[in-house]
Motif scaffolding. Sequence first.
Motif, PDB file in Angstrom:
ATOM      1  N   ASN A   6       0.815  -1.208   0.000  1.00  0.00           N
ATOM      2  CA  ASN A   6       0.000   0.000   0.000  1.00  0.00           C
ATOM      3  C   ASN A   6       0.851   1.261   0.000  1.00  0.00           C
ATOM      4  N   GLU A   7       2.116   1.145   0.349  1.00  0.00           N
ATOM      5  CA  GLU A   7       2.994   2.309   0.365  1.00  0.00           C
ATOM      6  C   GLU A   7       3.714   2.503  -0.960  1.00  0.00           C
ATOM      7  N   LEU A   8       3.572   1.570  -1.872  1.00  0.00           N
ATOM      8  CA  LEU A   8       4.220   1.722  -3.165  1.00  0.00           C
ATOM      9  C   LEU A   8       3.604   2.886  -3.922  1.00  0.00           C
ATOM     10  N   LEU A   9       4.430   3.559  -4.687  1.00  0.00           N
ATOM     11  CA  LEU A   9       3.971   4.687  -5.487  1.00  0.00           C
ATOM     12  C   LEU A   9       3.816   4.241  -6.940  1.00  0.00           C
ATOM     13  N   TYR A  10       2.743   4.661  -7.536  1.00  0.00           N
ATOM     14  CA  TYR A  10       2.417   4.291  -8.912  1.00  0.00           C
ATOM     15  C   TYR A  10       3.468   4.818  -9.877  1.00  0.00           C
ATOM     16  N   GLY A  11       3.973   3.920 -10.735  1.00  0.00           N
ATOM     17  CA  GLY A  11       4.893   4.333 -11.789  1.00  0.00           C
ATOM     18  C   GLY A  11       6.287   4.662 -11.338  1.00  0.00           C
ATOM     19  N   VAL A  12       6.582   4.486 -10.052  1.00  0.00           N
ATOM     20  CA  VAL A  12       7.922   4.749  -9.536  1.00  0.00           C
ATOM     21  C   VAL A  12       8.679   3.422  -9.527  1.00  0.00           C
ATOM     22  N   PRO A  13       9.887   3.382 -10.074  1.00  0.00           N
ATOM     23  CA  PRO A  13      10.626   2.120 -10.140  1.00  0.00           C
ATOM     24  C   PRO A  13      10.996   1.561  -8.764  1.00  0.00           C
ATOM     25  N   TYR A  14      10.867   0.249  -8.646  1.00  0.00           N
ATOM     26  CA  TYR A  14      11.244  -0.502  -7.455  1.00  0.00           C
ATOM     27  C   TYR A  14      11.969  -1.765  -7.887  1.00  0.00           C
ATOM     28  N   VAL A  45       5.224  -0.520 -10.921  1.00  0.00           N
ATOM     29  CA  VAL A  45       3.865  -1.000 -10.692  1.00  0.00           C
ATOM     30  C   VAL A  45       2.919  -0.094 -11.470  1.00  0.00           C
ATOM     31  N   VAL A  46       2.092  -0.724 -12.317  1.00  0.00           N
ATOM     32  CA  VAL A  46       1.137   0.040 -13.131  1.00  0.00           C
ATOM     33  C   VAL A  46      -0.216  -0.663 -13.119  1.00  0.00           C
ATOM     34  N   LEU A  47      -1.239   0.063 -13.493  1.00  0.00           N
ATOM     35  CA  LEU A  47      -2.568  -0.511 -13.672  1.00  0.00           C
ATOM     36  C   LEU A  47      -2.618  -1.278 -14.989  1.00  0.00           C
ATOM     37  N   ILE A  48      -3.525  -2.205 -15.091  1.00  0.00           N
ATOM     38  CA  ILE A  48      -3.661  -2.996 -16.314  1.00  0.00           C
ATOM     39  C   ILE A  48      -3.985  -2.102 -17.515  1.00  0.00           C
ATOM     40  N   GLU A  49      -4.669  -1.000 -17.285  1.00  0.00           N
ATOM     41  CA  GLU A  49      -5.011  -0.118 -18.408  1.00  0.00           C
ATOM     42  C   GLU A  49      -3.772   0.410 -19.120  1.00  0.00           C
ATOM     43  N   TYR A  50      -2.661   0.468 -18.406  1.00  0.00           N
ATOM     44  CA  TYR A  50      -1.438   0.992 -19.009  1.00  0.00           C
ATOM     45  C   TYR A  50      -1.065   0.191 -20.248  1.00  0.00           C
ATOM     46  N   GLU A  51      -1.147  -1.139 -20.124  1.00  0.00           N
ATOM     47  CA  GLU A  51      -0.799  -1.991 -21.255  1.00  0.00           C
ATOM     48  C   GLU A  51      -1.884  -1.980 -22.321  1.00  0.00           C
ATOM     49  N   GLN A  52      -3.097  -1.663 -21.951  1.00  0.00           N
ATOM     50  CA  GLN A  52      -4.211  -1.733 -22.887  1.00  0.00           C
ATOM     51  C   GLN A  52      -4.369  -0.468 -23.724  1.00  0.00           C
ATOM     52  N   GLY A  53      -3.297   0.255 -23.907  1.00  0.00           N
ATOM     53  CA  GLY A  53      -3.325   1.344 -24.859  1.00  0.00           C
ATOM     54  C   GLY A  53      -3.316   2.747 -24.277  1.00  0.00           C
ATOM     55  N   TYR A  54      -3.376   2.888 -22.969  1.00  0.00           N
ATOM     56  CA  TYR A  54      -3.360   4.231 -22.398  1.00  0.00           C
ATOM     57  C   TYR A  54      -1.944   4.791 -22.369  1.00  0.00           C
ATOM     58  N   GLY A  55      -0.958   3.908 -22.252  1.00  0.00           N
ATOM     59  CA  GLY A  55       0.447   4.268 -22.388  1.00  0.00           C
ATOM     60  C   GLY A  55       0.942   5.373 -21.493  1.00  0.00           C
ATOM     61  N   ASP A  56       1.907   6.120 -22.017  1.00  0.00           N
ATOM     62  CA  ASP A  56       2.617   7.116 -21.234  1.00  0.00           C
ATOM     63  C   ASP A  56       1.697   8.166 -20.607  1.00  0.00           C
ATOM     64  N   LYS A  57       0.656   8.571 -21.305  1.00  0.00           N
ATOM     65  CA  LYS A  57      -0.224   9.617 -20.778  1.00  0.00           C
ATOM     66  C   LYS A  57      -0.836   9.183 -19.445  1.00  0.00           C
ATOM     67  N   ALA A  58      -1.328   7.940 -19.382  1.00  0.00           N
ATOM     68  CA  ALA A  58      -1.965   7.450 -18.161  1.00  0.00           C
ATOM     69  C   ALA A  58      -0.979   7.393 -17.006  1.00  0.00           C
ATOM     70  N   ILE A  59       0.225   6.981 -17.285  1.00  0.00           N
ATOM     71  CA  ILE A  59       1.171   6.834 -16.189  1.00  0.00           C
ATOM     72  C   ILE A  59       1.762   8.175 -15.773  1.00  0.00           C
ATOM     73  N   LYS A  60       2.008   9.054 -16.697  1.00  0.00           N
ATOM     74  CA  LYS A  60       2.596  10.349 -16.363  1.00  0.00           C
ATOM     75  C   LYS A  60       1.679  11.139 -15.430  1.00  0.00           C
ATOM     76  N   GLU A  61       0.370  10.994 -15.622  1.00  0.00           N
ATOM     77  CA  GLU A  61      -0.579  11.714 -14.773  1.00  0.00           C
ATOM     78  C   GLU A  61      -0.616  11.164 -13.357  1.00  0.00           C
ATOM     79  N   ARG A  62      -0.189   9.910 -13.172  1.00  0.00           N
ATOM     80  CA  ARG A  62      -0.331   9.255 -11.869  1.00  0.00           C
ATOM     81  C   ARG A  62       0.983   9.021 -11.138  1.00  0.00           C
ATOM     82  N   ILE A  63       2.116   9.284 -11.756  1.00  0.00           N
ATOM     83  CA  ILE A  63       3.407   8.966 -11.140  1.00  0.00           C
ATOM     84  C   ILE A  63       3.501   9.595  -9.755  1.00  0.00           C
ATOM     85  N   GLY A  64       3.902   8.759  -8.812  1.00  0.00           N
ATOM     86  CA  GLY A  64       4.121   9.211  -7.445  1.00  0.00           C
ATOM     87  C   GLY A  64       2.912   9.139  -6.540  1.00  0.00           C
ATOM     88  N   ILE A  65       1.742   8.793  -7.061  1.00  0.00           N
ATOM     89  CA  ILE A  65       0.539   8.686  -6.231  1.00  0.00           C
ATOM     90  C   ILE A  65       0.572   7.331  -5.534  1.00  0.00           C
TER      91      ILE A  65
END
Length: 149
Positions: A6-14, A45-65
């Motif tokens: 639960n402490e992991l941040l979205y899109g941040v490398p681990y 760590v990314v959401l499944i939508e990332y692979e389903q075509g949302y790509g960089d835009k979806a992750i850039k908006e969420r990085i660090g959350i």
Amino acid sequence: MSDNKNELLYGVPYWGCGFETNSRKINSYQNTTFTYKKEPVFGVVVLIEYEQGYGDKAIKERIGIPISKYSNHWRPFYFVPFKKNYKGNGKNWTDKELAFSKRVEMRSRKYADTYEKCIELYNGLIDDEVNKHKEIINELESYKIKKGN
């Protein structure tokens, strides 16, 4: 160490790793022990939508959350390692540098911020398995009947 998912941040490398053993019967003639061994690997760590075509835009908006801000019930998270030829440090990466074919559910790994911490975590997982088996061996030894009884 970021073992609390639960402490992991979205899109941040681990660094992610895993280790577990489990006795499983392969067939009626052979018994074996299944070893789940996943040495430290760098990824995000990314959401499944990332692979389903949302790509960089979806992750850039969420990085660090923090991932805890999302509902896990209907949006599965995946740990996706970087490709073997990735030379970066985890900053300014793109989806082309991720190995989606090697993705796993987030809960199947333990996580750390650095490679060194992940090695400690991985070795600790092995130590836990060794100790578990030592306890089983000690219990089995106690079942022996001693001479003279």
